[in-house]
Design a protein around this motif. Structure first.
Motif, PDB file in Angstrom:
ATOM      1  N   ASP A  34      54.130 -13.170 -53.319  1.00 20.96           N
ATOM      2  CA  ASP A  34      52.509 -12.593 -53.213  1.00 20.96           C
ATOM      3  C   ASP A  34      52.374 -12.055 -54.656  1.00 20.96           C
ATOM      4  OD1 ASP A  34      53.540  -9.979 -53.428  1.00 20.96           O
ATOM      5  OD2 ASP A  34      53.534  -9.470 -51.218  1.00 20.96           O
ATOM      6  N   ALA A  35      50.925 -11.636 -54.904  1.00 25.92           N
ATOM      7  CA  ALA A  35      50.486 -11.378 -55.953  1.00 25.92           C
ATOM      8  C   ALA A  35      51.169  -9.929 -56.450  1.00 25.92           C
ATOM      9  CB  ALA A  35      49.046 -10.962 -55.983  1.00 25.92           C
ATOM     10  N   PHE A  36      51.409  -9.293 -55.395  1.00 22.69           N
ATOM     11  CA  PHE A  36      52.228  -7.928 -55.909  1.00 22.69           C
ATOM     12  C   PHE A  36      53.599  -8.146 -56.474  1.00 22.69           C
ATOM     13  CE2 PHE A  36      49.045  -6.266 -52.573  1.00 22.69           C
ATOM     14  CZ  PHE A  36      48.817  -5.086 -52.958  1.00 22.69           C
ATOM     15  N   ASN A  37      54.348  -8.847 -56.005  1.00 25.68           N
ATOM     16  CA  ASN A  37      55.507  -9.241 -56.576  1.00 25.68           C
ATOM     17  C   ASN A  37      55.287  -9.971 -57.889  1.00 25.68           C
ATOM     18  OD1 ASN A  37      58.214  -8.505 -54.869  1.00 25.68           O
ATOM     19  ND2 ASN A  37      56.452  -9.187 -53.331  1.00 25.68           N
ATOM     20  N   ALA A  38      54.397 -10.874 -58.000  1.00 24.13           N
ATOM     21  CA  ALA A  38      54.331 -11.620 -59.153  1.00 24.13           C
ATOM     22  C   ALA A  38      53.776 -10.855 -60.373  1.00 24.13           C
ATOM     23  CB  ALA A  38      53.296 -12.766 -58.968  1.00 24.13           C
ATOM     24  N   VAL A  39      53.106  -9.916 -60.219  1.00 23.51           N
ATOM     25  CA  VAL A  39      52.561  -8.948 -61.129  1.00 23.51           C
ATOM     26  C   VAL A  39      53.501  -7.735 -61.476  1.00 23.51           C
ATOM     27  CG1 VAL A  39      50.404  -9.581 -61.036  1.00 23.51           C
ATOM     28  CG2 VAL A  39      50.973  -7.463 -59.995  1.00 23.51           C
ATOM     29  N   ALA A  40      54.737  -7.714 -60.763  1.00 22.03           N
ATOM     30  CA  ALA A  40      55.608  -6.727 -60.952  1.00 22.03           C
ATOM     31  C   ALA A  40      56.215  -6.890 -62.559  1.00 22.03           C
ATOM     32  CB  ALA A  40      56.590  -6.422 -59.949  1.00 22.03           C
ATOM     33  N   GLU A  41      56.295  -7.941 -62.892  1.00 18.76           N
ATOM     34  CA  GLU A  41      57.139  -8.501 -64.010  1.00 18.76           C
ATOM     35  C   GLU A  41      55.942  -8.185 -65.201  1.00 18.76           C
ATOM     36  OE1 GLU A  41      59.282  -9.629 -67.054  1.00 18.76           O
ATOM     37  OE2 GLU A  41      60.090  -9.316 -65.136  1.00 18.76           O
ATOM     38  N   PRO A  42      56.279  -7.362 -66.279  1.00 24.61           N
ATOM     39  CA  PRO A  42      55.404  -6.962 -67.027  1.00 24.61           C
ATOM     40  C   PRO A  42      55.038  -8.110 -67.971  1.00 24.61           C
ATOM     41  CG  PRO A  42      57.674  -5.727 -67.703  1.00 24.61           C
ATOM     42  CD  PRO A  42      57.577  -6.433 -66.000  1.00 24.61           C
ATOM     43  N   ARG A  43      55.747  -8.947 -68.361  1.00 26.64           N
ATOM     44  CA  ARG A  43      55.456 -10.095 -69.143  1.00 26.64           C
ATOM     45  C   ARG A  43      54.573 -11.027 -68.428  1.00 26.64           C
ATOM     46  NH1 ARG A  43      59.585 -10.150 -73.049  1.00 26.64           N
ATOM     47  NH2 ARG A  43      57.853 -10.835 -74.268  1.00 26.64           N
ATOM     48  N   ARG A  44      54.601 -11.122 -67.096  1.00 22.94           N
ATOM     49  CA  ARG A  44      53.322 -11.951 -66.298  1.00 22.94           C
ATOM     50  C   ARG A  44      52.032 -10.999 -66.386  1.00 22.94           C
ATOM     51  NH1 ARG A  44      57.814 -13.567 -62.994  1.00 22.94           N
ATOM     52  NH2 ARG A  44      57.718 -12.077 -61.601  1.00 22.94           N
ATOM     53  N   ARG A  45      52.018  -9.520 -66.441  1.00 23.34           N
ATOM     54  CA  ARG A  45      50.905  -9.132 -66.715  1.00 23.34           C
ATOM     55  C   ARG A  45      50.256  -9.132 -68.265  1.00 23.34           C
ATOM     56  NH1 ARG A  45      53.909  -4.980 -64.154  1.00 23.34           N
ATOM     57  NH2 ARG A  45      53.856  -3.515 -66.001  1.00 23.34           N
ATOM     58  N   ASP A  46      51.206  -9.231 -69.083  1.00 26.14           N
ATOM     59  CA  ASP A  46      50.938  -9.282 -70.407  1.00 26.14           C
ATOM     60  C   ASP A  46      50.182 -10.739 -70.674  1.00 26.14           C
ATOM     61  OD1 ASP A  46      52.036  -7.263 -71.208  1.00 26.14           O
ATOM     62  OD2 ASP A  46      53.849  -8.001 -71.980  1.00 26.14           O
ATOM     63  N   ILE A  47      50.671 -11.867 -69.980  1.00 24.25           N
ATOM     64  CA  ILE A  47      50.268 -12.899 -70.103  1.00 24.25           C
ATOM     65  C   ILE A  47      48.908 -13.318 -69.308  1.00 24.25           C
ATOM     66  CG2 ILE A  47      50.376 -15.751 -69.020  1.00 24.25           C
ATOM     67  CD1 ILE A  47      53.317 -15.313 -69.372  1.00 24.25           C
ATOM     68  N   LEU A  48      48.601 -12.459 -68.074  1.00 17.97           N
ATOM     69  CA  LEU A  48      47.212 -12.504 -67.525  1.00 17.97           C
ATOM     70  C   LEU A  48      46.235 -11.685 -68.479  1.00 17.97           C
ATOM     71  CD1 LEU A  48      48.450 -11.651 -63.840  1.00 17.97           C
ATOM     72  CD2 LEU A  48      47.370 -13.781 -64.565  1.00 17.97           C
ATOM     73  N   ASN A  49      46.974 -10.565 -68.989  1.00 17.41           N
ATOM     74  CA  ASN A  49      45.762  -9.907 -69.864  1.00 17.41           C
ATOM     75  C   ASN A  49      45.287 -10.838 -70.951  1.00 17.41           C
ATOM     76  OD1 ASN A  49      46.134  -7.380 -68.360  1.00 17.41           O
ATOM     77  ND2 ASN A  49      47.774  -6.769 -69.875  1.00 17.41           N
ATOM     78  N   MET A  80      69.226 -11.963 -67.881  1.00 15.45           N
ATOM     79  CA  MET A  80      68.673 -10.764 -67.268  1.00 15.45           C
ATOM     80  C   MET A  80      68.287 -10.890 -65.885  1.00 15.45           C
ATOM     81  SD  MET A  80      65.743  -8.117 -68.861  1.00 15.45           S
ATOM     82  CE  MET A  80      66.241  -8.483 -70.844  1.00 15.45           C
ATOM     83  N   ALA A  81      68.354  -9.916 -65.272  1.00 19.85           N
ATOM     84  CA  ALA A  81      67.978  -9.784 -63.858  1.00 19.85           C
ATOM     85  C   ALA A  81      66.306  -9.403 -63.832  1.00 19.85           C
ATOM     86  CB  ALA A  81      68.719  -9.042 -63.098  1.00 19.85           C
ATOM     87  N   ARG A  82      65.777  -9.119 -62.350  1.00 20.44           N
ATOM     88  CA  ARG A  82      64.488  -8.688 -62.352  1.00 20.44           C
ATOM     89  C   ARG A  82      64.609  -7.090 -62.627  1.00 20.44           C
ATOM     90  NH1 ARG A  82      60.697  -9.429 -57.128  1.00 20.44           N
ATOM     91  NH2 ARG A  82      62.554 -10.664 -56.349  1.00 20.44           N
ATOM     92  N   ALA A  83      63.278  -6.371 -63.262  1.00 14.95           N
ATOM     93  CA  ALA A  83      63.474  -5.248 -63.466  1.00 14.95           C
ATOM     94  C   ALA A  83      63.672  -4.357 -62.139  1.00 14.95           C
ATOM     95  CB  ALA A  83      62.333  -4.866 -64.174  1.00 14.95           C
ATOM     96  N   ALA A  84      64.246  -3.336 -62.471  1.00 13.59           N
ATOM     97  CA  ALA A  84      64.543  -2.230 -61.244  1.00 13.59           C
ATOM     98  C   ALA A  84      63.355  -1.910 -60.510  1.00 13.59           C
ATOM     99  CB  ALA A  84      65.409  -0.840 -61.776  1.00 13.59           C
ATOM    100  N   THR A  85      63.713  -1.897 -59.199  1.00 14.09           N
ATOM    101  CA  THR A  85      62.218  -1.370 -58.380  1.00 14.09           C
ATOM    102  C   THR A  85      61.726  -0.073 -58.810  1.00 14.09           C
ATOM    103  OG1 THR A  85      63.724  -0.524 -56.728  1.00 14.09           O
ATOM    104  CG2 THR A  85      62.960  -2.623 -56.521  1.00 14.09           C
ATOM    105  N   THR A  86      62.808   0.776 -59.517  1.00 15.53           N
ATOM    106  CA  THR A  86      62.351   2.086 -59.935  1.00 15.53           C
ATOM    107  C   THR A  86      61.886   2.189 -61.431  1.00 15.53           C
ATOM    108  OG1 THR A  86      64.573   2.227 -60.769  1.00 15.53           O
ATOM    109  CG2 THR A  86      64.196   3.296 -58.427  1.00 15.53           C
ATOM    110  N   SER A  87      61.514   0.991 -62.102  1.00 11.19           N
ATOM    111  CA  SER A  87      61.248   0.985 -63.414  1.00 11.19           C
ATOM    112  C   SER A  87      59.821   1.524 -63.612  1.00 11.19           C
ATOM    113  CB  SER A  87      61.506  -0.229 -64.031  1.00 11.19           C
ATOM    114  OG  SER A  87      60.776  -1.290 -63.272  1.00 11.19           O
ATOM    115  N   ASP A  88      59.132   1.153 -62.555  1.00  8.62           N
ATOM    116  CA  ASP A  88      57.675   1.574 -62.540  1.00  8.62           C
ATOM    117  C   ASP A  88      56.822   1.371 -61.225  1.00  8.62           C
ATOM    118  OD1 ASP A  88      56.925  -1.121 -62.477  1.00  8.62           O
ATOM    119  OD2 ASP A  88      56.730  -1.348 -64.479  1.00  8.62           O
TER     120      ASP A  88
END
Lengths: 111, 111
Positions: free
Chosen positions: A9-24, B1-9
């Motif tokens: 889902d979108a929640f999991n997809a945007v958890a990755e900061p690089r993907r938010r960078d891309i969306l921005n 690298m793996a996915r960022a920790a759930t506790t990262s943000d």
DNA sequence: AATATACATTCCTATATGGGAATATGTAAA
DNA sequence: TTTACATATTCCCATATAGGAATGTATATT
């Protein structure tokens, strides 16, 4: 069980900061993959992989133009996140109000 | 690298649906762990582990009362998510407007 | 002191990454 | 039809889960 897929889902997809960078970056306008690569300073395969995740959850849309693939944001897919966070808006506004009240009370003390 | 920790943000922490469920439940009022266990129909260790993640990123706060640990939401920690999604609000409103315009144009055709 | 209650932590395991490297695919240009 | 360009995919691996089971810890009750 492991963590849910980034594409679940979108929640999991945007958890990755690089993907938010891309969306921005895409928020400004439609862009080709190489534009994104240049702007983000990431390897092209990484960008393509992130774009795939974003596309899988409907956060971006693509169209081909010659050799290029042009990606743009599908903002509607971000709405569920916005709406979920909005349910807590009342709470943090209340919290801010209390902080303000305390500050004023402290100010009153000084006099 | 793996996915960022759930506790990262907060973004990573709320990617997990059960943790959003817990936050939704806590939005109403402060609750004990066993209250959450009962309401969520999850095992107690699972709840405790999710609460630890939420606490690590500042999304909840705890206090002890006798044997119970009372958790409550710290709504302020959700604000960054709200603000990030807000930057796309203009885009989806524009999208909705265009959808509306098309519908009206189609209606006009029928006449 | 012994026991019960309320939570937290540890150990285990299947699973899903994200990045790097290499390679494949598709389209345009020469 | 080669060649160049733009992007996607595959393979590899270290890492971080989330849940289940078992156990540890703190506080209250008897």
């Amino acid at each position: 069980m492991a963590r849910a897929a980034t594409t679940s889902d979108a929640f999991n997809a945007v958890a990755e900061p690089r993907r938010r960078d891309i969306l921005n970056y895409l928020a400004m306008q439609e862009r080709s993959v190489s534009d994104i690569v240049d702007a983000m300073e990431m390897e092209q395969p990484s960008v393509s992989k992130h774009l795939k995740v974003l596309k899988d959850v409907g956060l971006v849309e693509v169209r081909r133009e010659g050799r290029q693939m042009l990606y743009k944001v599908n903002a509607m897919a971000i709405r569920p996140l916005h709406e979920w966070t909005s349910t807590f808006e009342r709470l943090w506004k209340h919290q801010l109000l209390r902080i303000k009240e305390r500050a004023e009370a402290k100010n009153e003390e000084k006099k």
